[in-house]
Design a protein around this motif. Structure first.
Motif, PDB file in Angstrom:
ATOM      1  N   PHE A 143       0.805  -1.213   0.000  1.00  0.00           N
ATOM      2  CA  PHE A 143       0.000   0.000   0.000  1.00  0.00           C
ATOM      3  C   PHE A 143       0.846   1.276   0.000  1.00  0.00           C
ATOM      4  CE2 PHE A 143      -2.910  -3.229   1.503  1.00  0.00           C
ATOM      5  CZ  PHE A 143      -4.066  -2.925   0.812  1.00  0.00           C
ATOM      6  N   ASP A 189       1.838   3.163  -2.312  1.00  0.00           N
ATOM      7  CA  ASP A 189       1.353   4.209  -3.213  1.00  0.00           C
ATOM      8  C   ASP A 189       0.147   4.951  -2.644  1.00  0.00           C
ATOM      9  OD1 ASP A 189       3.250   3.134  -4.886  1.00  0.00           O
ATOM     10  OD2 ASP A 189       1.814   2.312  -6.331  1.00  0.00           O
ATOM     11  N   VAL A 190      -0.501   4.355  -1.644  1.00  0.00           N
ATOM     12  CA  VAL A 190      -1.771   4.884  -1.160  1.00  0.00           C
ATOM     13  C   VAL A 190      -1.699   5.414   0.264  1.00  0.00           C
ATOM     14  CG1 VAL A 190      -4.207   4.323  -0.810  1.00  0.00           C
ATOM     15  CG2 VAL A 190      -2.923   3.145  -2.597  1.00  0.00           C
ATOM     16  N   HIS A 191      -1.027   4.670   1.159  1.00  0.00           N
ATOM     17  CA  HIS A 191      -1.048   4.996   2.579  1.00  0.00           C
ATOM     18  C   HIS A 191       0.360   5.159   3.146  1.00  0.00           C
ATOM     19  CE1 HIS A 191      -5.278   4.004   2.599  1.00  0.00           C
ATOM     20  NE2 HIS A 191      -5.053   2.749   2.282  1.00  0.00           N
ATOM     21  N   GLU A 250      -7.751  -1.514   2.234  1.00  0.00           N
ATOM     22  CA  GLU A 250      -8.456  -1.473   0.947  1.00  0.00           C
ATOM     23  C   GLU A 250      -9.642  -0.524   1.010  1.00  0.00           C
ATOM     24  OE1 GLU A 250      -9.357  -5.606   0.351  1.00  0.00           O
ATOM     25  OE2 GLU A 250      -7.379  -6.027  -0.539  1.00  0.00           O
ATOM     26  N   ALA A 307      -8.439   3.000   1.022  1.00  0.00           N
ATOM     27  CA  ALA A 307      -7.989   3.380  -0.320  1.00  0.00           C
ATOM     28  C   ALA A 307      -9.173   3.718  -1.212  1.00  0.00           C
ATOM     29  CB  ALA A 307      -7.159   2.249  -0.928  1.00  0.00           C
ATOM     30  N   GLY A 319      -9.904   7.310  -2.889  1.00  0.00           N
ATOM     31  CA  GLY A 319     -10.089   7.418  -4.325  1.00  0.00           C
ATOM     32  C   GLY A 319     -11.382   8.136  -4.694  1.00  0.00           C
TER      33      GLY A 319
END
Length: 76
Positions: free
Chosen positions: A25, A27-29, A66, A69, A73
């Motif tokens: 994760f 790239d996201v968190h 998830e 994310a 998004g």
């Protein structure tokens, strides 16, 4: 005066889980979010099942990450 006994630090049972989820994760968190999700998953698993096996904690934490994310998004 009572003395406070500080327990010895246990080895991190979730070290591998943490590393895998941080990588998955990244790239996201931020790493702090991954850590918080692992901690929440640990306590949730203990409360519900009485056990907090690393595999179970990993699955729960991954689902949390998830969902976070998806929400991030949708906010754009």
């Amino acid at each position: 005066m009572s003395e406070r006994i500080i327990p010895a630090t246990e080895p991190d049972r979730y070290k591998d889980v943490s590393a895998a989820l941080r990588d998955e994760f990244s790239d996201v968190h931020p790493a702090t979010t991954v850590t918080r999700c692992i901690e929440a998953a640990h306590y949730g698993a203990l409360e519900v099942t009485g056990h907090a096996h690393p595999g179970l904690v990993e699955r729960i934490a991954r689902k949390h990450l998830e969902v976070l994310a998806l929400v991030a998004g949708e906010r754009g």
